[in-house]
Write a protein that holds these residues in place. Structure first.
Motif, mmCIF file in Angstrom:
data_model
loop_
_atom_site.group_PDB
_atom_site.id
_atom_site.type_symbol
_atom_site.label_atom_id
_atom_site.label_comp_id
_atom_site.label_asym_id
_atom_site.label_seq_id
_atom_site.Cartn_x
_atom_site.Cartn_y
_atom_site.Cartn_z
ATOM 1 N N PHE A 56 0.865 -1.181 0.000
ATOM 2 C CA PHE A 56 0.000 0.000 0.000
ATOM 3 C C PHE A 56 0.902 1.231 0.000
ATOM 4 O O PHE A 56 1.464 1.619 1.026
ATOM 5 C CB PHE A 56 -0.910 -0.052 1.231
ATOM 6 C CG PHE A 56 -1.786 1.156 1.444
ATOM 7 C CD1 PHE A 56 -1.992 2.112 0.454
ATOM 8 C CD2 PHE A 56 -2.435 1.343 2.667
ATOM 9 C CE1 PHE A 56 -2.789 3.222 0.659
ATOM 10 C CE2 PHE A 56 -3.246 2.444 2.886
ATOM 11 C CZ PHE A 56 -3.408 3.387 1.881
ATOM 12 N N TYR A 58 -6.446 0.035 4.888
ATOM 13 C CA TYR A 58 -5.640 -1.147 5.235
ATOM 14 C C TYR A 58 -6.537 -2.349 5.541
ATOM 15 O O TYR A 58 -6.286 -3.464 5.057
ATOM 16 C CB TYR A 58 -4.746 -0.822 6.434
ATOM 17 C CG TYR A 58 -3.835 -1.958 6.858
ATOM 18 C CD1 TYR A 58 -2.566 -2.101 6.314
ATOM 19 C CD2 TYR A 58 -4.248 -2.894 7.815
ATOM 20 C CE1 TYR A 58 -1.719 -3.130 6.705
ATOM 21 C CE2 TYR A 58 -3.416 -3.926 8.209
ATOM 22 C CZ TYR A 58 -2.159 -4.042 7.649
ATOM 23 O OH TYR A 58 -1.338 -5.072 8.037
ATOM 24 N N LEU A 101 -8.031 -3.650 2.372
ATOM 25 C CA LEU A 101 -7.029 -4.355 1.577
ATOM 26 C C LEU A 101 -6.706 -5.732 2.159
ATOM 27 O O LEU A 101 -6.392 -6.673 1.419
ATOM 28 C CB LEU A 101 -5.740 -3.526 1.493
ATOM 29 C CG LEU A 101 -5.807 -2.228 0.678
ATOM 30 C CD1 LEU A 101 -4.486 -1.463 0.790
ATOM 31 C CD2 LEU A 101 -6.126 -2.523 -0.780
#
Length: 451
Positions: A174, A189, A192
């Motif tokens: 990321f 986050y 993801l």
């Protein structure tokens, strides 16, 4: 760490042994004339044999290849530059700065030798040629970095699924976190973590599988106070934030780097051997069909004329084993009587009862045929019964032989990488030994291997 080191050496040695076995067998075929007698086949399988040799040489060199993928403007080159500590790879504000794959050597910690491979954006123009290029890089990579710069788009998700199907360990990076407030970083986050796993049923990514970085942070305006009381404002670029990614990569390489090398080498060997088998079978399809029909006729005729039921079963089984070995010789594949017997057993029990039914029907008809043959002297009508049973049994036996032959073709093509030290067997062996805390464990889960 000594436990991991010993296990990695074992995996590396097993991979070397598997590749050497494959190369020695094809070397034997060349010396024995089975390959040289067919120049067309030699030309067809030459790329695969060269790939096997190259893969073995890569194993011996101990160079780990890490390839970076992602869409345009995600900062792939910037991530690699930050890891290298130098602006070696070109970056810029325009899309498509990287036009072709480029590799750079990196030696983090002064121990492991790594080859970092930068690639063009997966969504750039000339899609088909770029896709072929990407597949070739993926094929060579031992570890993949997939760079995103926020929430995953539909295009990124499809690209990620495609990379997951390559059976390579993957770290989701990321990037550009400096552009997001802390709260947004946390929310992205978490999203993801689940999407990066590849599908909704998969477990969320582990800390080693997703890392946040700022490879090329945006310049910030800072206030400068001078000794004479003056105040000015200047633009400064913060240093890259990639320490966590570097540490993650080092941990993976120390813990399972050689296992990654071994696994990728075996995957390449498996694909090469499967391609050799497919090309050989395609080239010799007509000859194989003739052999199968020849054994089908011989088996049917032998069973029809033989009056003893027990010998029908025994003779038919021997004929099937001989057929399997004849096909293996035609394809230039190693085959002993024991291995032929294992293939026959596999075919027998994976045929949905068809061949078992053939054996049962053959035995029952054989008993009827034997009884008719024994009593034919007392009652001439039993000759008709003998002929009817014999013809029916011959038809079943012939069908069984043809089924065995076609199933053996499929087995010899798909099963060429199994067996002792076969690439597929050693892959399964390595994945059965990986720890839950390793990046290889997800690959084991994705392949559906359970222990």
């Amino acid at each position: 760490m000594s436990v991991y080191r010993n296990l990695q050496e074992t995996h590396l040695n097993r991979a070397r042994a598997s590749l050497r076995q494959a190369l020695s067998w094809y070397g034997y075929l060349r010396k024995s004339g089975q390959l040289s007698s067919n120049p067309e086949l030699v030309g067809l399988v030459k790329p695969e044999l060269e790939a096997l040799n190259a893969t073995l040489n890569k194993l011996d060199s101990n160079v780990i290849r890490i390839a970076v993928f992602g869409l345009v403007s995600r900062g792939k080159s910037a991530v690699l530059n930050a890891l290298l500590g130098d602006k070696i790879l070109q970056t810029g504000p325009l899309n498509g700065v990287t036009q072709w794959p480029r590799s750079v050597r990196w030696q983090p910690g002064g121990k492991v030798l790594v080859e970092l491979i930068d690639t063009p954006g997966l969504d750039e123009i000339e899609g088909e040629s770029r896709a072929d290029m990407a597949r070739e890089v993926v094929h060579q990579a031992d570890l993949i970095l997939f760079v995103v710069s926020g929430d995953i788009t539909r295009t990124e998700y499809q690209a990620l699924l495609e990379l997951r199907r390559s059976q390579k360990p993957l770290i989701l990076v990321f990037n550009k976190i400096d552009l997001y407030p802390d709260t947004d970083q946390g929310a992205i986050y978490q999203n993801l973590q689940q999407l990066g796993a590849g599908h909704h049923e998969a477990k969320p990514l582990l800390p080693d599988e997703i890392v946040m970085v700022a490879a090329e942070p945006a310049a910030m305006e800072v206030r400068v106070e001078w000794p004479d009381g003056r105040v000015s404002y200047e633009w400064e670029t913060p240093p890259p934030q990639v320490d966590e990614l570097k540490e993650t990569i080092l941990n993976i390489l120390n813990r399972e780097g050689r296992s990654l090398l071994a696994l990728n080498a075996l995957i390449q060997a498996r694909d090469a051997e499967a391609a050799i088998a497919q090309k050989t079978i395609d080239l010799r399809e007509k000859e194989a069909e003739e052999i199968i029909w020849q054994f089908t006729k011989y088996k049917a005729l032998a069973v029809m004329l033989n009056p003893i039921a027990f010998l029908d079963i025994l003779g038919g089984t021997v004929a099937d084993l001989a057929l399997i070995r004849a096909l293996a010789r035609l394809y230039g594949l190693p085959m002993t009587s024991y291995e032929a017997g294992k293939i026959f057993k596999t075919i027998l029990f994976s045929s949905g009862g068809l061949l078992l039914g053939e054996l049962g029907s053959s035995f029952l008809l054989g008993l009827g045929k034997s009884t008719a043959a024994i009593t034919s002297g007392d009652n001439p009508s039993n000759i008709t019964a003998f002929a009817g049973s014999a013809i029916a049994q011959a038809g079943i036996a012939g069908y069984g032989a043809y089924s065995v032959g076609k199933a053996a073709q499929v087995y010899l093509e798909k099963g060429c990488t199994w067996g002792q030290l076969g690439a597929s067997s050693v892959i399964q062996e390595i994945l059965s030994q990986v720890d839950q805390n390793t990046i290889l464990y997800r690959l084991r889960q994705e392949l559906g291997i359970k222990y």
